[in-house]
Scaffold this motif. Sequence first.
Motif, PDB file in Angstrom:
ATOM      1  N   ILE A 139       0.766  -1.085   0.131  1.00  0.00           N
ATOM      2  CA  ILE A 139      -0.044   0.090  -0.046  1.00  0.00           C
ATOM      3  C   ILE A 139       0.739   1.262  -0.183  1.00  0.00           C
ATOM      4  N   SER A 140       0.298   2.324  -0.596  1.00  0.00           N
ATOM      5  CA  SER A 140       1.113   3.621  -0.576  1.00  0.00           C
ATOM      6  C   SER A 140       1.022   4.112   0.727  1.00  0.00           C
ATOM      7  N   GLY A 141       2.196   4.782   0.905  1.00  0.00           N
ATOM      8  CA  GLY A 141       2.724   5.179   2.311  1.00  0.00           C
ATOM      9  C   GLY A 141       3.347   4.548   3.259  1.00  0.00           C
ATOM     10  N   ARG A 142       3.250   3.090   3.108  1.00  0.00           N
ATOM     11  CA  ARG A 142       3.903   2.347   3.911  1.00  0.00           C
ATOM     12  C   ARG A 142       5.168   1.466   3.201  1.00  0.00           C
ATOM     13  N   GLU A 143       6.440   1.313   3.569  1.00  0.00           N
ATOM     14  CA  GLU A 143       7.419   0.983   2.936  1.00  0.00           C
ATOM     15  C   GLU A 143       7.505  -0.408   2.738  1.00  0.00           C
ATOM     16  N   THR A 144       7.381  -1.038   3.884  1.00  0.00           N
ATOM     17  CA  THR A 144       7.196  -2.704   4.137  1.00  0.00           C
ATOM     18  C   THR A 144       5.561  -3.038   3.922  1.00  0.00           C
ATOM     19  N   ARG A 145       5.409  -4.175   3.276  1.00  0.00           N
ATOM     20  CA  ARG A 145       4.064  -4.720   3.024  1.00  0.00           C
ATOM     21  C   ARG A 145       3.627  -5.162   4.226  1.00  0.00           C
ATOM     22  N   ALA A 176       9.686  -4.051  14.676  1.00  0.00           N
ATOM     23  CA  ALA A 176      10.826  -3.363  15.299  1.00  0.00           C
ATOM     24  C   ALA A 176      11.111  -2.094  14.475  1.00  0.00           C
ATOM     25  N   ARG A 177      11.850  -1.338  14.985  1.00  0.00           N
ATOM     26  CA  ARG A 177      12.583  -0.238  14.187  1.00  0.00           C
ATOM     27  C   ARG A 177      13.958   0.139  14.610  1.00  0.00           C
ATOM     28  N   CYS A 178      14.859   0.287  13.650  1.00  0.00           N
ATOM     29  CA  CYS A 178      16.390   0.348  13.877  1.00  0.00           C
ATOM     30  C   CYS A 178      16.398   1.965  14.046  1.00  0.00           C
ATOM     31  N   VAL A 179      17.240   2.325  14.961  1.00  0.00           N
ATOM     32  CA  VAL A 179      17.721   3.837  14.999  1.00  0.00           C
ATOM     33  C   VAL A 179      19.138   3.739  15.379  1.00  0.00           C
ATOM     34  N   LYS A 239      15.486   1.226   9.405  1.00  0.00           N
ATOM     35  CA  LYS A 239      13.941   1.388   8.879  1.00  0.00           C
ATOM     36  C   LYS A 239      13.105   0.600   9.879  1.00  0.00           C
ATOM     37  N   ARG A 240      11.734   0.588   9.518  1.00  0.00           N
ATOM     38  CA  ARG A 240      10.788  -0.132  10.375  1.00  0.00           C
ATOM     39  C   ARG A 240      10.708  -1.645   9.817  1.00  0.00           C
ATOM     40  N   TYR A 241      10.671  -2.265  10.628  1.00  0.00           N
ATOM     41  CA  TYR A 241      10.298  -3.691  10.320  1.00  0.00           C
ATOM     42  C   TYR A 241       8.904  -4.258  10.640  1.00  0.00           C
TER      43      TYR A 241
END
Length: 766
Positions: A436-442, A611-614, A587-589
């Motif tokens: 979907i548009s607006g989200r990097e990962t499905r 998860a989110r890596c920072v 990124k966000r997982y």
Amino acid sequence: MATGRLRRSVGSSKMAGGFQSKVVAPRNPKVVKDAEESVTLTPSAFLKEMSLTTEQRLASTREVRRPRIIQLLDMSETSHQKFSALGLDQTLFQPFPSEVVFQRYVPCEVYEVPLILRNNDKVPRLVKVVLESSPYFKLISPNGVCRKVAPGMFSTFRILFTPEENKDYFHQLTCITEREKFVVPIRAIGARAILDFPDQLNFSVCPVKYSTQKTLLVRNIGNREARYRISTQSPFSVDPSVGTLGIGDTVQVTVEFHPLKTGDHSGSLVVHYDTGEDIHTSLYGAAADVNIRLDRNSLTVEQTYLTLSNHRSVVIHNRSEIIAHFQWKAFVTQEEEDQWKLRRCRRLQKQEEKRMDFFLKECTVDPTLRERLSLLSRTFQNQRARVQEDSMLFSDDIFTIEPVEGDVWPNSSVEINVIFKPREARVYQQTVYCDISGRETRLPLCIKGEGMGPPARFSFDSWTSGRCLLDQPTDTRGCVIGPTFHFNVPSLHFGDVSFGFPHTLSCRLTNTSLVPMTFNLRIPGDGLGEPSVTNLAQMSEGTCPSSRKGARRHLRPTEFTITPCRGTIRSQGFLDIQVTLCSNTLKRYELALVVDVDGVGKEVLALLVTARCVVPPLQVLNPIVTFGRCLLKFPYQQMLTLANDSDLPGCYRVLPQEHKENAAVWYSSSVPCGVIPPHSSVEVPLTLEAQVLGEQDTVARVAVFGSKESPLKIHLLSSGEGPVVYVHPSKINFGSIQVLQDTSRTLHLANQTVIPAPFWAEMIAI
């Protein structure tokens, strides 16, 4: 040889007729090699350059290039000075300007540019300038055909230009010295088209996987019709990409930003004019996830009889300001889809080769069949094209999603129906993904349903078949159901994790069936490359995810570790599972831990993993470290304080000093890398050795593991000093002594420092 006819004459830099050039060459012009020269013209710089007169352009020139040597000559034929201090890659004379340029001229008017040739050698040298006959250009030389120029001095020539029309002209000068021939180009720049693009175009923060457009009204402010082509790079695009625009006319140009990954993106929009100029507009945009989500991550359809159907629904919530286009897919990433298409095309290629070999054998029997070769090739070509064009929407015989594709309007929701139609009496489970548009990962959705046969039962406790004739078998039928099992948690939520720091969560997989279950655990969408780099490995080896020796850079690292990833759970038993994430990707997982059961199927059960890596922002509390007065080649130590105000640990490394052998100051650290816990600070020892006398400001750099930003800069201030030697006495008085008789006195030297003081003594007359 041409230089054999050079006449030796010495003269001043004044030219015939008393002409004195108004343009003075810079005292120390910067010499730029052609390989180093990478001029990127912005629209404003191009406009400024084209608005200059010939004299203004010459006056603003501050750089020179080494001229192109076209022939080496024998110095012994023209000079007694057969050796030069300059290498063969340098000319004896440096021309200024490196290219003679005329611009903003009017037809039939006369324009003039001086050419200055400076002697770079350490002895006087001869130089001669030749211009091939031209109706537009004329060369006026100083008195004498050839001039001898003193070291460091120059000779000035005049180039006259008389254009017939406002167009481009090209010519060249040939300069002949005692050792070589080199050329100086002459270029006359005629009318030019100038499109008033901006120097920069900033899209700011935009939704990922969504098209954001900016429309520019571009005008041709030049004095020539514009014929141009525009190019850029993904994730940017431009329309129209080619065009023609008259003088003073305008056109709308649309630049589109469609990022597929979150983070910062930059590129260039390049306007290629038919006159040869390339003008660059810098593009920037940042992509981010927006508030779009599923109302659930798993969905269970009620038990359904065979040949019948049942359904449940899931809702897509769009709490953003964009129209979100969605598609339901069977693959977790676009990369997996592309790999499937590649495998499919390779299979078609092999089928085509086999069919072609068979067909060629048939053609040896019937030559008329050769006419059908092109038809066979075109058939397979069309099949491969259909594979590449396939949008890979989710399609399955058991589960149906309606609608499988559509749009969700801003600040609204859409209900999706999941229809379950079982064919066998067993448990079905599959993970589908919402692209979907607006989200990097499905977005993963685990759907589960159980098929049921008719509720039949025997009306007796036992059954005896009695006597049976031979060769008349008895048929007894039934159904086999697979194992049932579940996780003890609804999801694995890692939250924020620090780059390169392993984080482990646990869950329990319980087998509730009456038979043992052999399983395999995996996370689709995880990288297929080497294991990700931990902070401990980075500190011990100084490696990074992008520069590991032998790494397959085209594959993303494997970031998840599952322990155990395979095993057997006994009937009514359970097994504790540990999932460790060591992220090397900012990124966000949103992935799924899926269970494959031997003899049952793939992805029979799925557990959401988020998860989110920072990278924690480390700070330098003392960016200026003062060492003060330092004795030469003696180590001094000061402490550098690094702080971490975030909730996550961070890893740092003091980068090794570059070009240390030629540095005025050497610096190092006995503890160059380490970990800073959350909300704490560490002191890093820095050792400095001054190598030369005088004050120095040396920049040391500290890198943060995983950060894409520039390393932290620390200024090391020091003043190098030599040893201090005390001399006693300050005067030696020999008094009255007899002639021809040796008399001695003692001079005491005392080194007041901790470094050795080399010395020598000699007598001087005063």
